[in-house]
Design a protein around this motif. Structure first.
Motif, PDB file in Angstrom:
ATOM      1  N   LYS A   1      17.687   7.494 -13.935  1.00 47.06           N
ATOM      2  CA  LYS A   1      18.277   7.698 -12.618  1.00 47.06           C
ATOM      3  C   LYS A   1      18.636   6.356 -12.002  1.00 47.06           C
ATOM      4  N   ASN A   2      19.615   6.407 -11.117  1.00 45.82           N
ATOM      5  CA  ASN A   2      20.063   5.207 -10.441  1.00 45.82           C
ATOM      6  C   ASN A   2      19.458   5.177  -9.033  1.00 45.82           C
ATOM      7  N   SER A   3      18.182   5.429  -8.924  1.00 46.73           N
ATOM      8  CA  SER A   3      17.533   5.490  -7.616  1.00 46.73           C
ATOM      9  C   SER A   3      16.955   4.127  -7.254  1.00 46.73           C
ATOM     10  N   LEU A   4      16.845   3.918  -5.977  1.00 43.95           N
ATOM     11  CA  LEU A   4      16.331   2.652  -5.467  1.00 43.95           C
ATOM     12  C   LEU A   4      14.846   2.796  -5.157  1.00 43.95           C
ATOM     13  N   THR A   5      14.164   1.711  -5.293  1.00 39.66           N
ATOM     14  CA  THR A   5      12.753   1.719  -4.912  1.00 39.66           C
ATOM     15  C   THR A   5      12.673   1.702  -3.399  1.00 39.66           C
ATOM     16  N   PRO A   6      11.544   2.100  -2.827  1.00 40.54           N
ATOM     17  CA  PRO A   6      11.413   2.067  -1.361  1.00 40.54           C
ATOM     18  C   PRO A   6      11.638   0.676  -0.768  1.00 40.54           C
ATOM     19  N   LEU A   7      11.210  -0.342  -1.476  1.00 42.78           N
ATOM     20  CA  LEU A   7      11.417  -1.705  -0.989  1.00 42.78           C
ATOM     21  C   LEU A   7      12.899  -2.057  -0.957  1.00 42.78           C
ATOM     22  N   GLU A   8      13.635  -1.672  -1.981  1.00 42.52           N
ATOM     23  CA  GLU A   8      15.080  -1.927  -2.015  1.00 42.52           C
ATOM     24  C   GLU A   8      15.802  -1.146  -0.934  1.00 42.52           C
ATOM     25  N   GLU A   9      15.357   0.074  -0.664  1.00 41.48           N
ATOM     26  CA  GLU A   9      15.952   0.873   0.411  1.00 41.48           C
ATOM     27  C   GLU A   9      15.735   0.202   1.760  1.00 41.48           C
TER      28      GLU A   9
END
Length: 119
Positions: free
Chosen positions: A2-10
């Motif tokens: 998946k191309n999901s972002l980590t919470p820190l990146e968000e």
């Protein structure tokens, strides 16, 4: 994958977006403030003239009266915005006036003698 972002990146992305929005709104506010400070005299003059003319009934219909009441409200808000500047200009004049009055109370004016008086 998946191309999901980590919470820190968000959070970092949101922080950047908020920072850009703040910079844009600061720029917009500075532009508005510059316009207001450059045109304050003419804006106050126009709103004063409009308020005076509407009080005498010149060119006033329902819609214009509502606009002019908002203009007179903006005149009041404009005066309150420039109150510190006006106070700084008026304060020395008031001090001078009151100091002259106080001096004149304690020091009476002497009568000028004329040349043709018998004294």
């Amino acid at each position: 994958m998946k191309n999901s972002l980590t919470p820190l990146e968000e959070l970092r992305r949101e922080k950047d977006m908020v920072r850009r929005e703040c910079e844009e709104s600061e720029h917009r506010l500075s532009d508005h403030w510059t316009y207001l400070s450059d045109n304050a005299g003419s804006l106050l003059f126009q709103s004063t003239v409009n308020a005076i003319l509407s009080s005498f009934g010149f060119g006033a219909n329902k819609k214009k009266q509502q606009e002019e009441t908002s203009t007179s409200n903006s005149l009041l808000s404009g005066l309150t915005a420039y109150y510190p500047v006006v106070w700084e200009l008026v304060q020395p004049l008031l001090w001078r006036y009151f100091m002259k009055k106080i001096k004149s109370i304690f020091s009476g004016k002497k009568k000028k003698k004329r040349k043709d008086d018998d004294d």
